[in-house]
Design a protein around this motif. Structure first.
Motif, PDB file in Angstrom:
ATOM      1  N   HIS A  23      -6.015 -50.695  31.400  1.00  0.00           N
ATOM      2  CA  HIS A  23      -4.758 -51.101  30.791  1.00  0.00           C
ATOM      3  C   HIS A  23      -3.638 -50.068  30.980  1.00  0.00           C
ATOM      4  CE1 HIS A  23      -7.490 -53.955  29.015  1.00  0.00           C
ATOM      5  NE2 HIS A  23      -6.515 -54.548  28.362  1.00  0.00           N
ATOM      6  N   GLY A  24      -3.963 -48.938  31.564  1.00  0.00           N
ATOM      7  CA  GLY A  24      -2.957 -47.900  31.755  1.00  0.00           C
ATOM      8  C   GLY A  24      -2.586 -47.184  30.470  1.00  0.00           C
ATOM      9  N   TRP A  25      -3.515 -47.194  29.505  1.00  0.00           N
ATOM     10  CA  TRP A  25      -3.273 -46.536  28.227  1.00  0.00           C
ATOM     11  C   TRP A  25      -3.607 -45.057  28.354  1.00  0.00           C
ATOM     12  CZ3 TRP A  25      -6.498 -50.750  25.378  1.00  0.00           C
ATOM     13  CH2 TRP A  25      -5.748 -51.934  25.305  1.00  0.00           C
ATOM     14  N   ASN A  26      -2.802 -44.203  27.788  1.00  0.00           N
ATOM     15  CA  ASN A  26      -3.000 -42.762  27.854  1.00  0.00           C
ATOM     16  C   ASN A  26      -3.836 -42.300  26.657  1.00  0.00           C
ATOM     17  OD1 ASN A  26      -2.809 -40.106  28.607  1.00  0.00           O
ATOM     18  ND2 ASN A  26      -0.797 -39.823  27.704  1.00  0.00           N
ATOM     19  N   TRP A  27      -5.101 -42.638  26.659  1.00  0.00           N
ATOM     20  CA  TRP A  27      -6.000 -42.281  25.564  1.00  0.00           C
ATOM     21  C   TRP A  27      -6.694 -40.965  25.846  1.00  0.00           C
ATOM     22  CZ3 TRP A  27      -9.222 -47.280  24.184  1.00  0.00           C
ATOM     23  CH2 TRP A  27      -8.372 -48.208  23.597  1.00  0.00           C
ATOM     24  N   GLU A  28      -6.879 -40.185  24.800  1.00  0.00           N
ATOM     25  CA  GLU A  28      -7.701 -38.977  24.866  1.00  0.00           C
ATOM     26  C   GLU A  28      -8.949 -39.258  24.038  1.00  0.00           C
ATOM     27  OE1 GLU A  28      -7.551 -34.423  23.267  1.00  0.00           O
ATOM     28  OE2 GLU A  28      -5.688 -35.322  23.989  1.00  0.00           O
ATOM     29  N   ILE A  29     -10.113 -39.204  24.671  1.00  0.00           N
ATOM     30  CA  ILE A  29     -11.372 -39.545  24.006  1.00  0.00           C
ATOM     31  C   ILE A  29     -12.238 -38.293  23.972  1.00  0.00           C
ATOM     32  CG2 ILE A  29     -13.398 -41.044  24.061  1.00  0.00           C
ATOM     33  CD1 ILE A  29     -11.559 -42.878  25.932  1.00  0.00           C
ATOM     34  N   GLU A  30     -12.612 -37.880  22.767  1.00  0.00           N
ATOM     35  CA  GLU A  30     -13.413 -36.670  22.589  1.00  0.00           C
ATOM     36  C   GLU A  30     -14.697 -36.986  21.838  1.00  0.00           C
ATOM     37  OE1 GLU A  30     -11.470 -33.114  21.033  1.00  0.00           O
ATOM     38  OE2 GLU A  30      -9.588 -34.232  21.171  1.00  0.00           O
ATOM     39  N   LEU A  31     -15.776 -36.319  22.225  1.00  0.00           N
ATOM     40  CA  LEU A  31     -17.015 -36.342  21.454  1.00  0.00           C
ATOM     41  C   LEU A  31     -17.165 -34.968  20.824  1.00  0.00           C
ATOM     42  CD1 LEU A  31     -19.623 -38.133  23.758  1.00  0.00           C
ATOM     43  CD2 LEU A  31     -18.351 -39.071  21.846  1.00  0.00           C
ATOM     44  N   VAL A  32     -17.298 -34.934  19.515  1.00  0.00           N
ATOM     45  CA  VAL A  32     -17.476 -33.668  18.817  1.00  0.00           C
ATOM     46  C   VAL A  32     -18.770 -33.725  18.015  1.00  0.00           C
ATOM     47  CG1 VAL A  32     -15.021 -33.114  18.704  1.00  0.00           C
ATOM     48  CG2 VAL A  32     -16.039 -34.441  16.887  1.00  0.00           C
ATOM     49  N   PRO A  33     -19.457 -32.589  17.853  1.00  0.00           N
ATOM     50  CA  PRO A  33     -20.737 -32.584  17.142  1.00  0.00           C
ATOM     51  C   PRO A  33     -20.637 -33.032  15.681  1.00  0.00           C
ATOM     52  CG  PRO A  33     -20.411 -30.521  18.315  1.00  0.00           C
ATOM     53  CD  PRO A  33     -19.134 -31.294  18.416  1.00  0.00           C
ATOM     54  N   ASP A  34     -19.548 -32.668  14.993  1.00  0.00           N
ATOM     55  CA  ASP A  34     -19.385 -33.014  13.579  1.00  0.00           C
ATOM     56  C   ASP A  34     -17.981 -33.579  13.380  1.00  0.00           C
ATOM     57  OD1 ASP A  34     -19.635 -33.290  10.857  1.00  0.00           O
ATOM     58  OD2 ASP A  34     -19.598 -31.148  10.419  1.00  0.00           O
ATOM     59  N   PRO A  35     -17.807 -34.892  13.532  1.00  0.00           N
ATOM     60  CA  PRO A  35     -16.462 -35.464  13.500  1.00  0.00           C
ATOM     61  C   PRO A  35     -15.826 -35.540  12.112  1.00  0.00           C
ATOM     62  CG  PRO A  35     -18.090 -37.198  13.773  1.00  0.00           C
ATOM     63  CD  PRO A  35     -18.831 -35.885  13.846  1.00  0.00           C
ATOM     64  N   ASP A  36     -16.605 -35.450  11.046  1.00  0.00           N
ATOM     65  CA  ASP A  36     -16.054 -35.618   9.700  1.00  0.00           C
ATOM     66  C   ASP A  36     -14.890 -34.676   9.408  1.00  0.00           C
ATOM     67  OD1 ASP A  36     -18.027 -37.492   9.587  1.00  0.00           O
ATOM     68  OD2 ASP A  36     -18.972 -36.723   7.766  1.00  0.00           O
ATOM     69  N   PRO A  37     -15.012 -33.367   9.615  1.00  0.00           N
ATOM     70  CA  PRO A  37     -13.863 -32.495   9.321  1.00  0.00           C
ATOM     71  C   PRO A  37     -12.673 -32.749  10.242  1.00  0.00           C
ATOM     72  CG  PRO A  37     -15.755 -31.191  10.061  1.00  0.00           C
ATOM     73  CD  PRO A  37     -16.201 -32.606   9.967  1.00  0.00           C
ATOM     74  N   VAL A  38     -12.940 -33.165  11.470  1.00  0.00           N
ATOM     75  CA  VAL A  38     -11.846 -33.465  12.408  1.00  0.00           C
ATOM     76  C   VAL A  38     -11.065 -34.678  11.905  1.00  0.00           C
ATOM     77  CG1 VAL A  38     -11.280 -34.155  14.775  1.00  0.00           C
ATOM     78  CG2 VAL A  38     -13.118 -32.498  14.359  1.00  0.00           C
ATOM     79  N   LEU A  39     -11.792 -35.735  11.526  1.00  0.00           N
ATOM     80  CA  LEU A  39     -11.149 -36.957  11.042  1.00  0.00           C
ATOM     81  C   LEU A  39     -10.461 -36.735   9.700  1.00  0.00           C
ATOM     82  CD1 LEU A  39     -13.926 -39.531  11.960  1.00  0.00           C
ATOM     83  CD2 LEU A  39     -11.743 -39.173  13.132  1.00  0.00           C
ATOM     84  N   SER A  40     -11.106 -36.005   8.811  1.00  0.00           N
ATOM     85  CA  SER A  40     -10.544 -35.758   7.476  1.00  0.00           C
ATOM     86  C   SER A  40      -9.277 -34.913   7.535  1.00  0.00           C
ATOM     87  CB  SER A  40     -11.564 -35.053   6.589  1.00  0.00           C
ATOM     88  OG  SER A  40     -12.693 -35.870   6.391  1.00  0.00           O
ATOM     89  N   GLY A  41      -9.183 -34.034   8.513  1.00  0.00           N
ATOM     90  CA  GLY A  41      -8.073 -33.097   8.574  1.00  0.00           C
ATOM     91  C   GLY A  41      -6.941 -33.481   9.506  1.00  0.00           C
ATOM     92  N   THR A  42      -7.058 -34.606  10.187  1.00  0.00           N
ATOM     93  CA  THR A  42      -6.021 -34.973  11.153  1.00  0.00           C
ATOM     94  C   THR A  42      -4.820 -35.631  10.480  1.00  0.00           C
ATOM     95  OG1 THR A  42      -5.564 -36.144  13.224  1.00  0.00           O
ATOM     96  CG2 THR A  42      -6.993 -37.264  11.648  1.00  0.00           C
ATOM     97  N   ASP A  43      -3.664 -35.524  11.125  1.00  0.00           N
ATOM     98  CA  ASP A  43      -2.491 -36.248  10.650  1.00  0.00           C
ATOM     99  C   ASP A  43      -2.335 -37.571  11.394  1.00  0.00           C
ATOM    100  OD1 ASP A  43      -1.759 -35.287  13.120  1.00  0.00           O
ATOM    101  OD2 ASP A  43       0.192 -34.523  12.481  1.00  0.00           O
ATOM    102  N   GLN A  44      -3.290 -37.860  12.282  1.00  0.00           N
ATOM    103  CA  GLN A  44      -3.295 -39.117  13.019  1.00  0.00           C
ATOM    104  C   GLN A  44      -3.953 -40.212  12.183  1.00  0.00           C
ATOM    105  OE1 GLN A  44      -1.815 -39.318  16.151  1.00  0.00           O
ATOM    106  NE2 GLN A  44      -1.180 -37.256  15.575  1.00  0.00           N
ATOM    107  N   ILE A  45      -3.818 -41.461  12.597  1.00  0.00           N
ATOM    108  CA  ILE A  45      -4.437 -42.581  11.893  1.00  0.00           C
ATOM    109  C   ILE A  45      -5.943 -42.566  12.157  1.00  0.00           C
ATOM    110  CG2 ILE A  45      -4.569 -45.090  11.714  1.00  0.00           C
ATOM    111  CD1 ILE A  45      -1.595 -45.125  12.579  1.00  0.00           C
ATOM    112  N   VAL A  46      -6.731 -42.721  11.083  1.00  0.00           N
ATOM    113  CA  VAL A  46      -8.188 -42.698  11.170  1.00  0.00           C
ATOM    114  C   VAL A  46      -8.724 -44.105  10.910  1.00  0.00           C
ATOM    115  CG1 VAL A  46     -10.295 -41.808  10.096  1.00  0.00           C
ATOM    116  CG2 VAL A  46      -8.320 -40.306  10.407  1.00  0.00           C
ATOM    117  N   ALA A  47      -9.656 -44.550  11.764  1.00  0.00           N
ATOM    118  CA  ALA A  47     -10.353 -45.821  11.542  1.00  0.00           C
ATOM    119  C   ALA A  47     -11.811 -45.471  11.265  1.00  0.00           C
ATOM    120  CB  ALA A  47     -10.237 -46.731  12.756  1.00  0.00           C
ATOM    121  N   SER A  48     -12.248 -45.675  10.024  1.00  0.00           N
ATOM    122  CA  SER A  48     -13.604 -45.321   9.622  1.00  0.00           C
ATOM    123  C   SER A  48     -14.017 -46.196   8.453  1.00  0.00           C
ATOM    124  CB  SER A  48     -13.670 -43.852   9.205  1.00  0.00           C
ATOM    125  OG  SER A  48     -14.953 -43.521   8.731  1.00  0.00           O
ATOM    126  N   ALA A  49     -15.327 -46.325   8.276  1.00  0.00           N
ATOM    127  CA  ALA A  49     -15.853 -47.016   7.097  1.00  0.00           C
ATOM    128  C   ALA A  49     -16.405 -45.999   6.100  1.00  0.00           C
ATOM    129  CB  ALA A  49     -16.948 -47.991   7.515  1.00  0.00           C
TER     130      ALA A  49
END
Length: 87
Positions: A23-49
């Motif tokens: 689609h020509g989308w400029n996505w950055e995709i990362e795999l991190v060992p412990d995503p919880d602190p990354v997701l909790s601390g970001t100012d970006q929109i988080v999609a999680s259950a």
């Protein structure tokens, strides 16, 4: 002990990269060992259950609800928000 990415994460990363390239989308995709602190601390929109992440996230999106409403239009959805519980 530091966690490892979930086994399906590599396949999902590949799939998302392929979709973004198609689609020509400029996505950055990362795999991190412990995503919880990354997701909790970001100012970006988080999609999680995960309620702990959502409680700490600055901005979040209810991806599960949108997926259900889009793919299962006849699903019975119970509104447990304050607005939904008013008599």
């Amino acid at each position: 002990m530091e966690g490892q990415p979930v086994s399906n994460s590599g396949r999902l990363k590949t799939m998302l990269r392929e979709i973004s390239e198609e689609h020509g989308w400029n996505w950055e995709i990362e795999l991190v060992p412990d995503p919880d602190p990354v997701l909790s601390g970001t100012d970006q929109i988080v999609a999680s259950a995960d309620s702990q992440i959502l409680n700490q996230a600055e901005r979040w999106f209810n991806l599960a609800r949108v997926a259900i409403e889009t793919r299962i239009p006849d699903a019975w959805i119970v509104d447990l928000s304050r607005e939904g519980l008013k008599e």
